[in-house]
Motif scaffolding. Structure first.
Motif, PDB file in Angstrom:
ATOM      1  N   SER A  56      54.600  -8.124 -41.333  1.00 37.63           N
ATOM      2  CA  SER A  56      53.888  -9.296 -40.499  1.00 37.63           C
ATOM      3  C   SER A  56      55.171  -9.539 -39.500  1.00 37.63           C
ATOM      4  O   SER A  56      54.994  -9.932 -38.258  1.00 37.63           O
ATOM      5  CB  SER A  56      53.470 -10.250 -41.223  1.00 37.63           C
ATOM      6  N   GLN A  92      57.723  -7.839 -38.652  1.00 34.91           N
ATOM      7  CA  GLN A  92      58.014  -6.724 -37.397  1.00 34.91           C
ATOM      8  C   GLN A  92      56.999  -6.809 -36.440  1.00 34.91           C
ATOM      9  O   GLN A  92      57.414  -6.517 -35.292  1.00 34.91           O
ATOM     10  CB  GLN A  92      58.056  -5.510 -38.396  1.00 34.91           C
ATOM     11  N   LYS A  93      55.710  -7.194 -36.934  1.00 39.60           N
ATOM     12  CA  LYS A  93      54.419  -7.188 -35.660  1.00 39.60           C
ATOM     13  C   LYS A  93      54.798  -8.243 -34.731  1.00 39.60           C
ATOM     14  O   LYS A  93      54.666  -8.114 -33.572  1.00 39.60           O
ATOM     15  CB  LYS A  93      53.369  -7.299 -36.715  1.00 39.60           C
ATOM     16  N   ARG A  98      57.516  -7.200 -32.538  1.00 35.86           N
ATOM     17  CA  ARG A  98      57.238  -6.129 -31.614  1.00 35.86           C
ATOM     18  C   ARG A  98      56.305  -6.896 -30.626  1.00 35.86           C
ATOM     19  O   ARG A  98      56.364  -6.348 -29.235  1.00 35.86           O
ATOM     20  CB  ARG A  98      56.308  -5.305 -32.477  1.00 35.86           C
ATOM     21  N   LEU A  99      55.437  -7.773 -30.990  1.00 38.44           N
ATOM     22  CA  LEU A  99      54.736  -8.371 -29.810  1.00 38.44           C
ATOM     23  C   LEU A  99      55.525  -9.276 -28.935  1.00 38.44           C
ATOM     24  O   LEU A  99      55.329  -9.510 -27.683  1.00 38.44           O
ATOM     25  CB  LEU A  99      53.629  -9.344 -30.599  1.00 38.44           C
ATOM     26  N   GLU A 148      47.854  -8.002 -28.753  1.00 36.85           N
ATOM     27  CA  GLU A 148      48.206  -6.616 -29.623  1.00 36.85           C
ATOM     28  C   GLU A 148      47.179  -5.638 -29.051  1.00 36.85           C
ATOM     29  O   GLU A 148      47.315  -4.400 -28.854  1.00 36.85           O
ATOM     30  CB  GLU A 148      47.927  -6.872 -31.170  1.00 36.85           C
ATOM     31  N   TRP A 170      56.523   0.246 -34.192  1.00 40.93           N
ATOM     32  CA  TRP A 170      55.270   0.551 -34.705  1.00 40.93           C
ATOM     33  C   TRP A 170      55.443   1.094 -35.992  1.00 40.93           C
ATOM     34  O   TRP A 170      54.830   1.034 -37.057  1.00 40.93           O
ATOM     35  CB  TRP A 170      54.756   1.271 -33.858  1.00 40.93           C
ATOM     36  N   GLU A 192      56.760  -0.970 -39.115  1.00 42.34           N
ATOM     37  CA  GLU A 192      55.486  -1.666 -39.513  1.00 42.34           C
ATOM     38  C   GLU A 192      54.531  -1.002 -40.238  1.00 42.34           C
ATOM     39  O   GLU A 192      54.290  -1.540 -41.360  1.00 42.34           O
ATOM     40  CB  GLU A 192      54.873  -2.606 -38.278  1.00 42.34           C
ATOM     41  N   ARG A 213      53.585  -1.932 -44.048  1.00 41.37           N
ATOM     42  CA  ARG A 213      52.320  -2.324 -44.471  1.00 41.37           C
ATOM     43  C   ARG A 213      52.055  -1.421 -45.684  1.00 41.37           C
ATOM     44  O   ARG A 213      51.191  -1.964 -46.399  1.00 41.37           O
ATOM     45  CB  ARG A 213      51.434  -2.247 -43.453  1.00 41.37           C
TER      46      ARG A 213
END
Length: 702
Positions: free
Chosen positions: A446, A448-449, A452-453, A464, A522, A525, A529
Motif C-alpha cells: 500500500s 508503494q502504491k 507510485r501515485l 490510479e 508497479w 507493489e 501484495r
C-alpha cells in the motif's frame, strides 16, 4: 596378361595421387595469391608475410579439404563400380595366383583381359580440372584488382595533391633568363629538409623561406619581383650582374611576376599549405560514465591523436568537484599520458586513473578533457567527459528530486524507507507469525502504491485508473450515446479533457525515465501484495537508482573561462584609417552588390562575344573591373583563379589566340566570383520572417 593388368592398376593409383596433390597445390596458390597481392603490394606489408600467408592457407585448406586416401584397393573398388563388364573381379588381380582356386584363376584371366581395354577413367582428372578453373579465375581477378588499385591510387594521389592548371603546361621562363634555382626551406615544425623547386609557381608550407637565384643572359638594367599586393622587391645582383638573388618568408598565398628590365613574365602562384590543428579521438571512456557502489573506481582513458607534421605534447586536464550545494570546491590537475605508441604524427595514448588514489570519495565528480599541442604551437581540445562516483548515503535520499517544482506534498513514505522496511521484514520473517508477515507485506504494498501515485502526478496522472465516476469532481455532459456508437459509450467513463503526456514540468527524456520508475514500482507493489517481499526488493532498488540518476542528470558543469582580448597594433591606433570598416548593411545595397556583380555578368557576355570573333573597345572598363575581381580572388585562392587572371590579361591586350577551353575556364571563374558576391551573408541585413512578409504585403498594396 595378369602382370600387365596389375601394372595398369598401379599406374592408375599413382596417377590419381599425383592429380589430387597437384589440385591441392593449385587451390593453395589460388587462395594465397590474392592475399599476398593485397597485403604486400597494395597495403605494403613486408615480404616476410608471404610465407606466413602461404603456410596459414595450406594448414587451413588441409583441414577444410583433406586429401583422399588413394590405394590399390580403393582403385579396384572404383573400377568394379564404374565398369560392370569387369564383373566385380578386379580385386582378384591384387591377390597372388598361388592363393586362388581354379575358378578364381579363370575369372582373374578374363578380368585381366578386359581391364586392358577400358582405358583411363575420366574421374582421375576431375579434381585437377576444377582446381585449374578456380586457379585461372582467381588469377584473373587478382590481376584486375592489382592494376585497378594502382590506377585508382595514382588517380587519388593526383587528386589530393592539388595541381594548379598553370602546372599543366610547360613553364617558359621570361626572355633573358638562362637558368634559375629556387630553394625552399620549410619551417622547423614540419621536420622536412630543404628542397629545390624547378618551377616559379610554388606550393610551400606556411612560414617557409624561399630563396631565388636567377642567372640572366646579359646584364639587365634591373631585375625584381612584383607581388600581388603591389610591392616591388628588387633582386640583389652579383659582382658581374649576371646572377641575382632574393629571399622571402611566405606567410600568405598570392602570386607574383618577374620584372626583367620592364619585361613582365606570366603570373606565378604562391600557394601556402596551412598547418592543420591536431585531431583528437577519445576511444574510452564514454562521455558520461559512473561506477556502481562497491566497485573500485579505476578509469582507463584511451585516445588517438593525429597531426599532419608532429605532436609536441598531449595532456589530460582533470577537474575534481567535491561537496554539495554552495560548498562545492573544484581542483584542477594536469597529467601526462603514461603509455604512448606510434609515430610523431599519429599516436595511441593510454592513461589509467585510480580515483581513490587521486583523493576522490563517494559523491565526487570528475571532469576531464584532452589537450594536444603540435610542433607549430597549435592547440586542440577534446569534448568534456564526466565521471561520477555515486554516494550510497545520498542514493537513499530523494529530497532534491522535485527541486524544479515548488510543491509541498502530503506525507508519504520515501522509496528509501520502503527498502529499509522490506529488509527489516525479511530479517524478522522467521520470528513473526505468518499472518503478521503477510499483513506487513501488504501494508508495504500500500505504501508503494501511494508513492507510485504521488510520482504519477508529476506525469499528469489524476488517479490510479483514470476512469470517470460520478463523485470525482468533474462535470461531464450527460448525453445518452447513440445506438451502436462505441466511442461515445467509452467517453462516459474516460477523461478526454486531460492528456497526461502534456502535463507536468519535465522534458520528454525525464518523462520517459519517470515512466520507467513507475513501472518498477508497479512490479514491486505486485510482489509485496502477493507476500513476496524478497522478490520485490530488486525492483525497489532499481526504482531508487533510476530516481537518483534522474536527479544527477539535472546537474551541469560549466568550465571557468577568462576573457581573451585581441592584441592591438600600436601602428594603427589614432590613424583614422576606416578603409576596412564595412558599411551598415541595413542602409541599403552596397557597391559590391551592384556594380561588381553586374560588371562580372557583363564580362561573361563580352568574353562570349569575343570568343565568337567580335571586338569592341568600349568593354575595356568592364574587363578592368572583372580583372580586379579576379585579382582579389587569386590572392585568396591562386590555385583556382590565377590561370583565369592570366587569360583575362590576354583578353585586355586583344590577344586572338585564346582557345575555347580557356574562354570556358574564364567564364567559370567569373561565375564562381558572382556566386560568392551574391550569397555573401554580410550583404543583407538580418530580418525576421514576419518583417519580410510585412514588407511584401506593402509592395503588393502599392
Amino acid at each position: 596378361m595378369n602382370e600387365q593388368a596389375y601394372h595398369i592398376i598401379q599406374q592408375m593409383t599413382r596417377r590419381w595421387k599425383h592429380r589430387h596433390a597437384l589440385a591441392f597445390l593449385l587451390r593453395v596458390i589460388a587462395v594465397s595469391l590474392p592475399l599476398v597481392v593485397i597485403a604486400v603490394l597494395i597495403f605494403s606489408y613486408p615480404w616476410w608475410w608471404v610465407p606466413l600467408i602461404v603456410s596459414g592457407t595450406t594448414v587451413l585448406l588441409r583441414w577444410w579439404w583433406p586429401l583422399p586416401v588413394v590405394s590399390e584397393i580403393e582403385i579396384s573398388s572404383f573400377l568394379n563400380h564404374r565398369y560392370p563388364e569387369l564383373q566385380e573381379s578386379v580385386q582378384l588381380l591384387l591377390v597372388p595366383p598361388a592363393e586362388l582356386n581354379h575358378l578364381q584363376l579363370m575369372q582373374r584371366s578374363v578380368t585381366a583381359e578386359k581391364i586392358t581395354q577400358i582405358g583411363t577413367p575420366p574421374e582421375i582428372n576431375a579434381s585437377l580440372k576444377s582446381a585449374l578453373l578456380v586457379f585461372f579465375l582467381t588469377l584473373s581477378c587478382t590481376v584486375l584488382v592489382f592494376f585497378s588499385s594502382r590506377y585508382f591510387t595514382k588517380t587519388s594521389n593526383g587528386r589530393t595533391a592539388v595541381t594548379p592548371v598553370v602546372h599543366a603546361e610547360k613553364e617558359v621562363p621570361p626572355a633573358g633568363i638562362s637558368s634559375f634555382k629556387i630553394l625552399v626551406t620549410p619551417p622547423a615544425y614540419t621536420g622536412k629538409p630543404q628542397r629545390e623547386e624547378n618551377s616559379f609557381s610554388l606550393s610551400v608550407e606556411d612560414g617557409s623561406v624561399v630563396s631565388w637565384t636567377i642567372h640572366s643572359n646579359g646584364v639587365p638594367p634591373a631585375l625584381g619581383f612584383i607581388f600581388n599586393n603591389g610591392i616591388v622587391s628588387p633582386l640583389k645582383p652579383s659582382a658581374d650582374s649576371l646572377s641575382w638573388t632574393f629571399s622571402k618568408t611566405l606567410s600568405r598565398s598570392g602570386f607574383y611576376q618577374v620584372d626583367l628590365g620592364g619585361t613582365l613574365s606570366s603570373l606565378y602562384q604562391l600557394e601556402l599549405i596551412p598547418d592543420k590543428a591536431p585531431v583528437i579521438q577519445v576511444l574510452a571512456p564514454a562521455q558520461h560514465s559512473s561506477f556502481q557502489p562497491g566497485v573500485r573506481p579505476v578509469l582507463q582513458v584511451r585516445t588517438s591523436v593525429t597531426d599532419d607534421y608532429g605532436i609536441r605534447s598531449v595532456q589530460l586536464v582533470l577537474t575534481k568537484a567535491s561537496g554539495k550545494g554552495e560548498a562545492v570546491s573544484f581542483r584542477e590537475e594536469v597529467m601526462e599520458f603514461a603509455h604512448r605508441t606510434g609515430t610523431t604524427r599519429e599516436q595511441m595514448l593510454i592513461r589509467q586513473l585510480d580515483l581513490w588514489q587521486m583523493g576522490m570519495k563517494a559523491g565526487d565528480e570528475l571532469y576531464f578533457y584532452i589537450r594536444v599541442m603540435d610542433n607549430h604551437g597549435q592547440e586542440s581540445r577534446s569534448d568534456m567527459f564526466f565521471v561520477s562516483l555515486p554516494d550510497t548515503e545520498e542514493l537513499l535520499s530523494l529530497s532534491s528530486l522535485t527541486s524544479g517544482v515548488d510543491q509541498v506534498p502530503e506525507y508519504f513514505r520515501s522509496q528509501r524507507q520502503i527498502i529499509l522496511d522490506t529488509e527489516k521484514l525479511l530479517k524478522e520473517k522467521g520470528s513473526i507469525p505468518v499472518d503478521s508477515f503477510r499483513l506487513r507485506s501488504n501494508e508495504l504494498g500500500s505504501d508503494q502504491k501511494l508513492l507510485r501515485l504521488r510520482y504519477g502526478k508529476f506525469l499528469g496522472e489524476e488517479n490510479e485508473s483514470g476512469i470517470h465516476t460520478p463523485d470525482d469532481g468533474h462535470d461531464h455532459a450527460a448525453e445518452p450515446p447513440a445506438y451502436g456508437d462505441v466511442q461515445a459509450l467509452m467517453d462516459q467513463y474516460a477523461h478526454k479533457h486531460d492528456n497526461a503526456e502534456d502535463a507536468g514540468f519535465f522534458e520528454p527524456a525525464q518523462k520517459a525515465q519517470l515512466k520507467a520508475v513507475l513501472e518498477e514500482m508497479w512490479k514491486s507493489e505486485l510482489k509485496l501484495r502477493t507476500y513476496l517481499p524478497a522478490d520485490a526488493l530488486p525492483f525497489e532498488y532499481k526504482a531508487l537508482v533510476l530516481l537518483k540518476d534522474l536527479q544527477q542528470k539535472s546537474r551541469a558543469y560549466v568550465g571557468k573561462t577568462s576573457a581573451q582580448k585581441a592584441t592591438l597594433n600600436p601602428d594603427k591606433r589614432l590613424s583614422g584609417d576606416q578603409s576596412k570598416i564595412r558599411r551598415d548593411p541595413s542602409s541599403g545595397k552596397s557597391e559590391m552588390e551592384t556594380e561588381p556583380a553586374a560588371s562580372l555578368r557583363a564580362a561573361i557576355s563580352i568574353v562570349e562575344n569575343r570568343k565568337l570573333g567580335g571586338t569592341d573597345a568600349a568593354v575595356m572598363e568592364i574587363l578592368r573591373v572583372a580583372e580586379q575581381a579576379l585579382g582579389q580572388a587569386a590572392i585568396r585562392d591562386p590555385a583556382h583563379y590565377l590561370t583565369a587572371l592570366s587569360i583575362m590579361g590576354e583578353f585586355r591586350k586583344g590577344e586572338t589566340t585564346v582557345s575555347g577551353q580557356q574562354v570556358r575556364q574564364l567564364q567559370a571563374a567569373l561565375a564562381a566570383i558572382i556566386g560568392q558576391t551574391v550569397t555573401s551573408p554580410a550583404k543583407r541585413a538580418a530580418t525576421g520572417g514576419l518583417a519580410d512578409q510585412y514588407f511584401n504585403q506593402l509592395n503588393k498594396t502599392r
